[in-house]
Scaffold this motif. Structure first.
Motif, PDB file in Angstrom:
ATOM      1  N   VAL A 144       0.975  -1.274  -0.071  1.00 30.52           N
ATOM      2  CA  VAL A 144      -0.222  -0.138  -0.001  1.00 30.52           C
ATOM      3  C   VAL A 144       0.909   1.240   0.066  1.00 30.52           C
ATOM      4  O   VAL A 144       0.522   2.419  -0.824  1.00 30.52           O
ATOM      5  CB  VAL A 144      -0.981   0.063   1.166  1.00 30.52           C
ATOM      6  N   GLU A 145       1.996   1.344   0.524  1.00 27.09           N
ATOM      7  CA  GLU A 145       2.883   2.287   0.859  1.00 27.09           C
ATOM      8  C   GLU A 145       3.500   2.476  -0.632  1.00 27.09           C
ATOM      9  O   GLU A 145       3.599   3.648  -1.181  1.00 27.09           O
ATOM     10  CB  GLU A 145       3.879   2.030   1.963  1.00 27.09           C
ATOM     11  N   ALA A 146       3.983   1.550  -1.081  1.00 29.79           N
ATOM     12  CA  ALA A 146       4.529   1.538  -2.450  1.00 29.79           C
ATOM     13  C   ALA A 146       3.291   2.226  -3.497  1.00 29.79           C
ATOM     14  O   ALA A 146       3.899   2.963  -4.521  1.00 29.79           O
ATOM     15  CB  ALA A 146       5.166   0.192  -3.065  1.00 29.79           C
ATOM     16  N   LEU A 147       2.172   1.811  -3.668  1.00 34.71           N
ATOM     17  CA  LEU A 147       1.419   2.356  -4.430  1.00 34.71           C
ATOM     18  C   LEU A 147       1.197   3.734  -4.031  1.00 34.71           C
ATOM     19  O   LEU A 147       0.843   4.575  -5.053  1.00 34.71           O
ATOM     20  CB  LEU A 147       0.049   1.476  -3.993  1.00 34.71           C
ATOM     21  N   ALA A 148       1.053   4.080  -2.864  1.00 36.04           N
ATOM     22  CA  ALA A 148       0.950   5.603  -2.517  1.00 36.04           C
ATOM     23  C   ALA A 148       1.891   6.591  -3.061  1.00 36.04           C
ATOM     24  O   ALA A 148       1.656   7.711  -3.541  1.00 36.04           O
ATOM     25  CB  ALA A 148       0.830   5.779  -1.016  1.00 36.04           C
ATOM     26  N   TYR A 149       3.110   5.953  -3.231  1.00 40.58           N
ATOM     27  CA  TYR A 149       4.227   6.566  -3.619  1.00 40.58           C
ATOM     28  C   TYR A 149       4.109   6.963  -4.952  1.00 40.58           C
ATOM     29  O   TYR A 149       5.022   8.016  -5.595  1.00 40.58           O
ATOM     30  CB  TYR A 149       5.711   5.714  -3.417  1.00 40.58           C
ATOM     31  N   ASN A 150       3.355   6.318  -5.738  1.00 42.93           N
ATOM     32  CA  ASN A 150       2.904   6.914  -7.143  1.00 42.93           C
ATOM     33  C   ASN A 150       2.725   8.255  -7.380  1.00 42.93           C
ATOM     34  O   ASN A 150       2.861   9.035  -8.073  1.00 42.93           O
ATOM     35  CB  ASN A 150       1.830   6.079  -7.862  1.00 42.93           C
ATOM     36  N   LEU A 151       2.177   8.808  -6.216  1.00 43.93           N
ATOM     37  CA  LEU A 151       1.572  10.297  -6.235  1.00 43.93           C
ATOM     38  C   LEU A 151       2.623  11.206  -5.299  1.00 43.93           C
ATOM     39  O   LEU A 151       2.042  11.814  -4.566  1.00 43.93           O
ATOM     40  CB  LEU A 151       0.048  10.198  -5.628  1.00 43.93           C
ATOM     41  N   TRP A 152       3.912  10.879  -5.370  1.00 42.00           N
ATOM     42  CA  TRP A 152       4.826  11.522  -4.451  1.00 42.00           C
ATOM     43  C   TRP A 152       4.602  13.101  -4.667  1.00 42.00           C
ATOM     44  O   TRP A 152       4.461  13.561  -5.902  1.00 42.00           O
ATOM     45  CB  TRP A 152       6.103  10.964  -4.872  1.00 42.00           C
ATOM     46  N   GLY A 153       4.490  13.631  -3.736  1.00 37.87           N
ATOM     47  CA  GLY A 153       4.708  15.097  -3.684  1.00 37.87           C
ATOM     48  C   GLY A 153       3.041  15.936  -3.541  1.00 37.87           C
ATOM     49  O   GLY A 153       3.058  16.931  -3.787  1.00 37.87           O
ATOM     50  N   ALA A 154       2.152  15.077  -3.783  1.00 36.60           N
ATOM     51  CA  ALA A 154       0.730  15.389  -3.729  1.00 36.60           C
ATOM     52  C   ALA A 154       0.359  16.441  -2.745  1.00 36.60           C
ATOM     53  O   ALA A 154       0.603  16.135  -1.504  1.00 36.60           O
ATOM     54  CB  ALA A 154      -0.506  14.185  -3.830  1.00 36.60           C
ATOM     55  N   ALA A 155      -0.520  17.278  -3.015  1.00 36.24           N
ATOM     56  CA  ALA A 155      -0.981  18.288  -1.771  1.00 36.24           C
ATOM     57  C   ALA A 155      -1.880  17.759  -0.871  1.00 36.24           C
ATOM     58  O   ALA A 155      -1.782  18.109   0.198  1.00 36.24           O
ATOM     59  CB  ALA A 155      -1.401  19.672  -2.507  1.00 36.24           C
ATOM     60  N   ALA A 156      -2.773  16.722  -1.563  1.00 34.78           N
ATOM     61  CA  ALA A 156      -3.837  16.310  -0.750  1.00 34.78           C
ATOM     62  C   ALA A 156      -3.283  15.043  -0.103  1.00 34.78           C
ATOM     63  O   ALA A 156      -2.279  14.400  -0.744  1.00 34.78           O
ATOM     64  CB  ALA A 156      -4.913  15.659  -1.863  1.00 34.78           C
TER      65      ALA A 156
END
Length: 236
Positions: A96-108
């Motif tokens: 799940v952490e790796a999947l979230a890293y797709n959106l690195w830098g997201a403001a939300a």
């Protein structure tokens, strides 16, 4: 430094090579073939394409779970076999952490949703601040309503991604009380490039393990195990 990334935690099969802050090769498919059919041929094709000497690999990153039980076993077995053969460590990154890293830098805030069946999801909530990834809700297996309640309590806008989005879209629409969006197609599934990027931080923090010691984290019992326990409870 070179990291080989392998992700077969869901429907997507993905391999990538990270070298000194550059992804020098990636091969990702999302097609109805078993990962036992795809992973090694994909790696072999990538190896030839970039003229990779496997002996130059410094570590192997793998999606460590949760996810598809069969997919995790195939990915872990592949990583362990290569790790033992090359005598290099394994970097097990929570799926799940790796999947979230797709959106690195997201403001939300970022909320991956993987379909775990029975209205449950493998999920978590993450936030990017000052160039760092922060865990708001650690990865877990919960009813989708539970993670939506947690998001509502945080009160921040959120981006959803993962194969659970189309499954839970109506429930999100009905229950989510904060502004939300869905990640676009090129960012909304597992990919080994994001896995490698996150694994680099694990490597620098020495969060590694031997190939012999690596085991996937299923996070919950398999369906067969759950059904067996239910039968035993019914007979008690």
């Amino acid at each position: 430094m070179r990291i080989l990334g392998i992700d077969s935690s869901g429907l997507v099969a993905s391999v990538a090579i990270w070298e000194d802050d550059v992804i020098i090769g990636e091969y990702t498919t999302n097609f109805k073939k078993t990962h036992s059919q795809t992973l090694l041929p994909m790696l072999d094709e990538l190896k030839h394409m970039i003229e990779l000497d496997m002996e130059t690999i410094d570590a192997i990153a793998v999606a460590g779970g949760p996810g598809s039980f069969t997919g995790l076993r195939i990915g872990s077995a592949t990583a362990k076999g290569l790790g033992l053969a090359l005598n290099v460590p394994i970097i097990s990154v929570p799926t799940v952490e790796a999947l979230a890293y797709n959106l690195w830098g997201a403001a939300a805030d970022v909320c991956p949703l993987m379909d775990a069946r029975r209205n449950q999801t493998y999920t978590g909530v993450y936030r990017f601040e000052n160039g760092e990834m922060k865990t708001i809700t650690p990865q877990c297996a919960v009813d989708v309503g539970e993670i939506l309640d947690a998001i509502n309590q945080e009160g921040r806008s959120v981006i959803f991604l993962g194969d659970g989005v189309p499954v839970f879209a109506e429930q999100i629409k009905e229950q989510c009380r904060v502004p939300y969006t869905f990640a676009p197609a090129h960012m909304n599934r597992q990919n080994a490039a994001a896995l490698c990027a996150r694994a680099r931080e694990y490597f620098l923090a020495e969060r590694i393990e031997t190939a012999a010691a690596h085991r996937p984290d299923y996070l919950r019992l398999s369906q067969a195990e759950r059904e067996r326990l239910e039968r035993q409870e019914g007979q008690a």
